[in-house]
Design a protein around this motif. Structure first.
Motif, PDB file in Angstrom:
ATOM      1  N   CYS A 237       0.840  -1.207   0.000  1.00 37.90           N
ATOM      2  CA  CYS A 237       0.000   0.000   0.000  1.00 37.90           C
ATOM      3  C   CYS A 237       0.874   1.255   0.000  1.00 37.90           C
ATOM      4  CB  CYS A 237      -0.933  -0.009   1.213  1.00 37.90           C
ATOM      5  SG  CYS A 237      -1.870   1.517   1.382  1.00 37.90           S
ATOM      6  N   LEU A 238       0.607   2.144  -0.938  1.00 45.95           N
ATOM      7  CA  LEU A 238       1.412   3.361  -1.084  1.00 45.95           C
ATOM      8  C   LEU A 238       0.953   4.478  -0.159  1.00 45.95           C
ATOM      9  CD1 LEU A 238       1.263   3.388  -4.984  1.00 45.95           C
ATOM     10  CD2 LEU A 238       3.154   2.547  -3.585  1.00 45.95           C
ATOM     11  N   GLY A 239      -0.183   4.279   0.490  1.00 47.05           N
ATOM     12  CA  GLY A 239      -0.723   5.342   1.336  1.00 47.05           C
ATOM     13  C   GLY A 239      -1.125   6.562   0.517  1.00 47.05           C
ATOM     14  N   GLY A 241      -4.086   7.280  -0.655  1.00 42.88           N
ATOM     15  CA  GLY A 241      -5.418   7.794  -0.269  1.00 42.88           C
ATOM     16  C   GLY A 241      -6.434   7.804  -1.393  1.00 42.88           C
ATOM     17  N   SER A 242      -6.062   7.319  -2.593  1.00 44.50           N
ATOM     18  CA  SER A 242      -7.020   7.341  -3.717  1.00 44.50           C
ATOM     19  C   SER A 242      -8.296   6.597  -3.363  1.00 44.50           C
ATOM     20  CB  SER A 242      -6.413   6.689  -4.967  1.00 44.50           C
ATOM     21  OG  SER A 242      -5.243   7.338  -5.321  1.00 44.50           O
ATOM     22  N   CYS A 243      -8.151   5.458  -2.665  1.00 44.11           N
ATOM     23  CA  CYS A 243      -9.330   4.646  -2.329  1.00 44.11           C
ATOM     24  C   CYS A 243     -10.311   5.444  -1.470  1.00 44.11           C
ATOM     25  CB  CYS A 243      -8.901   3.358  -1.627  1.00 44.11           C
ATOM     26  SG  CYS A 243      -7.752   3.589  -0.266  1.00 44.11           S
ATOM     27  N   MET A 329      -4.986  -3.186  -4.824  1.00 44.66           N
ATOM     28  CA  MET A 329      -5.418  -3.683  -3.505  1.00 44.66           C
ATOM     29  C   MET A 329      -6.792  -3.074  -3.248  1.00 44.66           C
ATOM     30  SD  MET A 329      -5.300  -5.395  -0.871  1.00 44.66           S
ATOM     31  CE  MET A 329      -3.828  -6.281  -1.305  1.00 44.66           C
TER      32      MET A 329
HETATM   33  S1  SF4 Z   1      -5.551   3.319  -3.246  1.00 43.99           S
HETATM   34 FE1  SF4 Z   1      -5.691   2.894  -1.012  1.00 43.99          FE
HETATM   35  S2  SF4 Z   1      -5.059   0.703  -0.811  1.00 43.99           S
HETATM   36 FE2  SF4 Z   1      -4.402   1.420  -2.851  1.00 43.99          FE
HETATM   37  S3  SF4 Z   1      -2.271   2.117  -2.559  1.00 43.99           S
HETATM   38 FE3  SF4 Z   1      -3.562   3.945  -2.349  1.00 43.99          FE
HETATM   39  S4  SF4 Z   1      -3.979   4.069  -0.109  1.00 43.99           S
HETATM   40 FE4  SF4 Z   1      -3.197   1.965  -0.512  1.00 43.99          FE
END
Ligand code: SF4
Ligand code: SF4
Length: 344
Positions: A237-239, A241-243, A329
């Motif tokens: 997880c890249l952190g 925050g898109s999700c 993810m």
């Molecule tokens: S979209 Fe969410 S789960 Fe995916 S890398 Fe970004 S913060 Fe992590």
């Protein structure tokens, strides 16, 4: 039931826009997003919007108040304004359901008056899904994408948009568009019923249409929290925050002040529990590792929120996070991995 030809969609929106500000899925740079409709805008009812409809009630950035100081005197200026009734057009069943989830947060005591004011004035024109996407999994949360609620429910079938008012607000909207809408007949009603059956079959066969959520029970909170799989799931997880930003049910926000030429303005803006400084306080940061942040997001959606809200999950299966995560993810993978084994 009423109907209008899809070729007349802009005429319908023009009629509504003569009486209300209208927010609709507008195409820009090949993507659809809710924006204020202006005559001639390209509106696409067949493409899922990148961001959800939650901006209508909980804008990404919102001014709260202003402070003016003179010596030791501080004037607090309330920036709340009367909100005129407005229309949100083309809201899918998942996003309509997300409003109920947000209501339980913002309308419980202490009531968020900024949210409440917008919520009371919003008129929701929902849109039944005619072609669910592979990434959709709303069926897991008891949502019927073929029969969305709202003040008006619409269907796109063949060359028509069908229009069914459900509430007083919906009836008023129907009057505003009376010059464009025509009455539907029995054959139209049959066409809508057939679409509902056809799409219902597609929904039942979606790859993630039948996830097992039975493990996510409040009494298993500790075992779920300590599940060793959070480590592997969160590792990439890249952190970013898109999700959280595309999610219709995420509602975390930050409050900040900034100095202007006319005093200090206080505003709030969406934040993300996936960010490193989200829980940073003067003394300590309670979530120092991405594992902790990642786990928080999914435990909140699948265990903490349902525990306090009659078992309702804080996910509506819209699939936006499935499409947008740069490392692929998402909540479906979490449900399958963490929820796929017993926690006793
Ligand atoms: S979209 Fe969410 S789960 Fe995916 S890398 Fe970004 S913060 Fe992590
Ligand atoms: S967690 Fe993902 S699928 Fe669920 S509501 Fe949020 S964006 Fe949609």
């Amino acid at each position: 039931m009423f109907k209008v030809k899809l070729t007349q969609l802009n005429a319908l929106l023009d009629a509504l826009a003569a009486s209300y500000p209208v927010f609709a899925p507008i195409v820009e740079a090949g993507e659809a997003n809710y924006g204020e409709y202006k005559a001639g805008a390209e509106v696409n009812l067949f493409k899922q919007t990148v961001k959800s409809a939650k901006d209508a009630f909980f804008p990404q950035s919102q001014d709260l108040m202003k402070f003016r100081t003179e010596g030791k005197k501080i004037d607090i200026i309330d920036l709340r304004r009367d909100i005129a009734p407005f229309v949100i057009f083309g809201v899918r069943a998942c996003d309509v359901k997300s409003f109920e989830i947000l209501d339980r947060v913002f309308l419980s005591e202490p009531v968020d008056t900024f949210y409440k004011a917008r919520r009371e004035k919003g008129v929701i024109v929902s849109l039944a899904c005619a072609k669910p996407e592979e990434s959709c999994f709303c069926t897991n949360f008891g949502i019927d994408a073929t029969a969305p609620k709202g003040d008006v429910t619409t269907y796109t079938e063949g060359e028509y948009l069908y229009w069914i008012p459900n509430t007083d607000k919906g009836e008023q909207l129907t009057e505003a568009a009376a010059n464009v809408l025509e009455s539907a007949d029995k054959a139209d009603e049959k066409a809508v019923e057939e679409q509902k059956k056809r799409v219902g079959e597609v929904l039942r066969r979606l790859p993630n249409g039948d996830l097992d959520l039975s493990e996510f029970k409040p009494e298993k909170l500790n075992e779920l929290f300590n599940d060793p799989d959070w480590d592997e799931l969160s590792q990439s997880c890249l952190g970013c925050g898109s999700c959280t930003f595309v999610c219709p049910t995420c509602q975390c926000y930050d409050i900040r002040d900034f100095k202007t030429n006319d005093g200090v303005k206080r505003f709030r803006c969406w934040d993300s529990c996936m960010y490193t400084d989200f829980t940073k306080m003067a003394a300590v940061n309670s979530r120092n590792f991405q594992l902790q942040r990642f786990r928080q997001r999914f435990m909140h959606k699948l265990v903490y929120y349902p525990s306090n809200n009659d078992g309702i999950c804080m996910c509506v299966g819209c699939g936006r996070c499935v499409k947008k995560c740069p490392i692929s993810m998402n909540i479906v993978k979490v449900i399958k991995k963490v929820g796929g084994k017993k926690h006793d």
